[in-house]
Design an enzyme around this catalytic site. Structure first.
Site, PDB file in Angstrom:
ATOM      1  N   TYR A 232      -5.719 -17.502 -99.149  1.00 14.55           N
ATOM      2  CA  TYR A 232      -5.658 -18.186-100.330  1.00 14.55           C
ATOM      3  C   TYR A 232      -5.268 -17.334-100.974  1.00 14.55           C
ATOM      4  O   TYR A 232      -5.085 -18.436-102.165  1.00 14.55           O
ATOM      5  CB  TYR A 232      -7.298 -17.862-100.344  1.00 14.55           C
ATOM      6  CG  TYR A 232      -8.289 -18.490 -99.266  1.00 14.55           C
ATOM      7  CD1 TYR A 232      -8.170 -19.986 -99.876  1.00 14.55           C
ATOM      8  CD2 TYR A 232      -9.301 -18.696 -98.133  1.00 14.55           C
ATOM      9  CE1 TYR A 232      -8.813 -20.577 -98.859  1.00 14.55           C
ATOM     10  CE2 TYR A 232      -9.657 -18.970 -97.786  1.00 14.55           C
ATOM     11  CZ  TYR A 232      -9.882 -20.182 -97.713  1.00 14.55           C
ATOM     12  OH  TYR A 232     -10.586 -20.875 -96.729  1.00 14.55           O
ATOM     13  N   ASP A 233      -4.695 -16.468-101.173  1.00 15.55           N
ATOM     14  CA  ASP A 233      -4.281 -15.556-102.149  1.00 15.55           C
ATOM     15  C   ASP A 233      -2.629 -15.903-102.171  1.00 15.55           C
ATOM     16  O   ASP A 233      -1.713 -15.051-102.939  1.00 15.55           O
ATOM     17  CB  ASP A 233      -3.841 -14.016-102.498  1.00 15.55           C
ATOM     18  CG  ASP A 233      -5.372 -14.284-102.806  1.00 15.55           C
ATOM     19  OD1 ASP A 233      -6.714 -15.248-102.557  1.00 15.55           O
ATOM     20  OD2 ASP A 233      -6.320 -13.158-102.963  1.00 15.55           O
TER      21      ASP A 233
ATOM     22  N   TYR B  15     -18.340 -15.414-100.755  1.00 14.75           N
ATOM     23  CA  TYR B  15     -17.713 -16.027-100.505  1.00 14.75           C
ATOM     24  C   TYR B  15     -17.728 -17.497 -99.780  1.00 14.75           C
ATOM     25  O   TYR B  15     -18.466 -17.096 -98.570  1.00 14.75           O
ATOM     26  CB  TYR B  15     -16.192 -15.937-100.325  1.00 14.75           C
ATOM     27  CG  TYR B  15     -16.186 -15.017-101.735  1.00 14.75           C
ATOM     28  CD1 TYR B  15     -15.455 -15.345-102.615  1.00 14.75           C
ATOM     29  CD2 TYR B  15     -16.480 -13.532-101.767  1.00 14.75           C
ATOM     30  CE1 TYR B  15     -15.119 -15.164-103.797  1.00 14.75           C
ATOM     31  CE2 TYR B  15     -15.649 -12.640-102.828  1.00 14.75           C
ATOM     32  CZ  TYR B  15     -14.833 -13.440-104.356  1.00 14.75           C
ATOM     33  OH  TYR B  15     -15.032 -12.682-105.481  1.00 14.75           O
TER      34      TYR B  15
ATOM     35  N   THR C  31     -15.664 -14.720-116.750  1.00 14.36           N
ATOM     36  CA  THR C  31     -17.176 -14.709-117.682  1.00 14.36           C
ATOM     37  C   THR C  31     -16.152 -14.657-118.991  1.00 14.36           C
ATOM     38  O   THR C  31     -16.616 -15.757-119.776  1.00 14.36           O
ATOM     39  CB  THR C  31     -16.942 -13.535-117.358  1.00 14.36           C
ATOM     40  OG1 THR C  31     -18.141 -13.358-115.890  1.00 14.36           O
ATOM     41  CG2 THR C  31     -18.575 -12.751-118.674  1.00 14.36           C
TER      42      THR C  31
ATOM     43  N   ARG D  26     -20.328  -9.491-103.565  1.00 14.60           N
ATOM     44  CA  ARG D  26     -20.365 -11.201-103.675  1.00 14.60           C
ATOM     45  C   ARG D  26     -20.460 -11.948-102.705  1.00 14.60           C
ATOM     46  O   ARG D  26     -19.621 -11.457-101.385  1.00 14.60           O
ATOM     47  CB  ARG D  26     -18.474 -12.023-104.607  1.00 14.60           C
ATOM     48  CG  ARG D  26     -19.378 -11.123-106.494  1.00 14.60           C
ATOM     49  CD  ARG D  26     -18.383 -11.970-107.013  1.00 14.60           C
ATOM     50  NE  ARG D  26     -17.864 -13.500-107.338  1.00 14.60           N
ATOM     51  CZ  ARG D  26     -17.045 -14.273-108.200  1.00 14.60           C
ATOM     52  NH1 ARG D  26     -16.074 -13.560-108.749  1.00 14.60           N
ATOM     53  NH2 ARG D  26     -17.184 -15.350-107.958  1.00 14.60           N
TER      54      ARG D  26
ATOM     55  N   ARG E  93     -17.138  -4.652-106.603  1.00 14.30           N
ATOM     56  CA  ARG E  93     -17.184  -6.102-106.784  1.00 14.30           C
ATOM     57  C   ARG E  93     -17.221  -7.267-105.930  1.00 14.30           C
ATOM     58  O   ARG E  93     -18.111  -7.947-105.915  1.00 14.30           O
ATOM     59  CB  ARG E  93     -16.563  -6.176-108.530  1.00 14.30           C
ATOM     60  CG  ARG E  93     -17.489  -5.272-109.788  1.00 14.30           C
ATOM     61  CD  ARG E  93     -16.103  -6.218-111.139  1.00 14.30           C
ATOM     62  NE  ARG E  93     -16.539  -5.601-112.075  1.00 14.30           N
ATOM     63  CZ  ARG E  93     -15.695  -5.166-113.200  1.00 14.30           C
ATOM     64  NH1 ARG E  93     -15.148  -6.525-113.076  1.00 14.30           N
ATOM     65  NH2 ARG E  93     -16.176  -4.599-114.181  1.00 14.30           N
TER      66      ARG E  93
ATOM     67  N   ASP F 106      -9.236 -22.011-109.279  1.00 13.77           N
ATOM     68  CA  ASP F 106     -10.485 -21.718-108.608  1.00 13.77           C
ATOM     69  C   ASP F 106     -11.126 -23.356-107.669  1.00 13.77           C
ATOM     70  O   ASP F 106     -11.359 -23.600-106.416  1.00 13.77           O
ATOM     71  CB  ASP F 106     -11.380 -21.269-108.713  1.00 13.77           C
ATOM     72  CG  ASP F 106     -11.497 -19.408-108.304  1.00 13.77           C
ATOM     73  OD1 ASP F 106     -10.031 -19.397-108.268  1.00 13.77           O
ATOM     74  OD2 ASP F 106     -11.902 -18.981-108.645  1.00 13.77           O
TER      75      ASP F 106
ATOM     76  N   GLY G 223     -13.260 -10.255-113.946  1.00 14.38           N
ATOM     77  CA  GLY G 223     -14.014 -10.771-115.325  1.00 14.38           C
ATOM     78  C   GLY G 223     -13.363 -11.706-116.625  1.00 14.38           C
ATOM     79  O   GLY G 223     -13.334 -12.147-117.122  1.00 14.38           O
TER      80      GLY G 223
END
Length: 205
Positions: free
Chosen positions: A55-56, A143, A18, A141, A137, A36, A15
């Site tokens: 990626y992390d 990607y 948001t 989504r 979640r 991002d 979140g």
């Protein structure tokens, strides 16, 4: 003119985006920079022994470019906002720029793991949600590129735990937020905290 840098970090799909976008709309004279937006091209992101794209990690992000943007804002927030277009200029009409507090909201999942950036952030917020909610979640989504099978359990969640441990070992003063709470409640609490800091800066002359 005074400045205030906020950081909104947290787990993937916790979140943070948001909250950051809502804060940007609520807080006058604010600007939003999202981590991002600085990912390196997929072709140069390395792969681990399981075939998962890494990626992390900070190495997957153009942190030098992101830092230049942050430093550009620091030097002249007003000019920085104007360069980004009128939709980024949220100062009330008629107010003197010299009397204003300009706020930079930095959002991203690894902002507190990059020491040069972390040292600039005065107010730190971290969104967290449980494993099962986060996984659900994430799976809902889309990607680009898409998550391969097993990516969340084999890479994303383990890296979140690793990065969080590193963050907690090097950063203090983080306010942890429950990402399961209604977004309006979270926004109200953070807005109150930010507005109190803005008032403190205005009075501290």
């Amino acid at each position: 003119m005074k400045t205030l840098v906020l950081g909104v970090g947290g787990v993937t799909n916790g979140g943070k985006s948001t909250l950051s976008k809502s804060l940007y709309k609520q807080v006058p004279n604010s600007c939003l920079i999202a981590q991002d937006e600085y990912f390196k091209d997929d072709s140069v992101v390395p792969v681990d022994i399981n075939g998962f794209k890494q990626y992390d990690m900070l190495d997957a992000i153009h942190m030098d470019t992101m830092m230049r943007e942050v430093e550009s804002w620091q030097k002249d927030p007003v000019a920085f906002l104007r360069q980004r277009g009128p939709e980024h200029t949220t100062a009330s009409a008629g107010e003197e720029e010299e009397e204003e507090v300009y706020v930079l909201i930095v959002e991203g999942f690894l902002i507190f793991n990059h020491r040069p950036l972390n040292e600039l952030i005065y107010k730190k917020y971290f969104m967290e949600v449980p494993y099962d909610i986060c996984k659900r979640r994430r799976s809902s989504r889309v990607y680009t590129p898409p998550d391969p099978p097993g990516y969340f359990d084999g890479y994303v969640w383990p890296m979140y735990l690793k990065n969080r441990l590193q963050m907690e070992s090097m950063v203090s003063g983080i306010l942890f937020l429950d990402g399961l709470k209604p977004k309006e409640e979270l926004l109200a609490a953070v807005c109150k905290d930010v507005c109190q800091e803005i008032e403190r800066l205005r009075e501290d002359d």
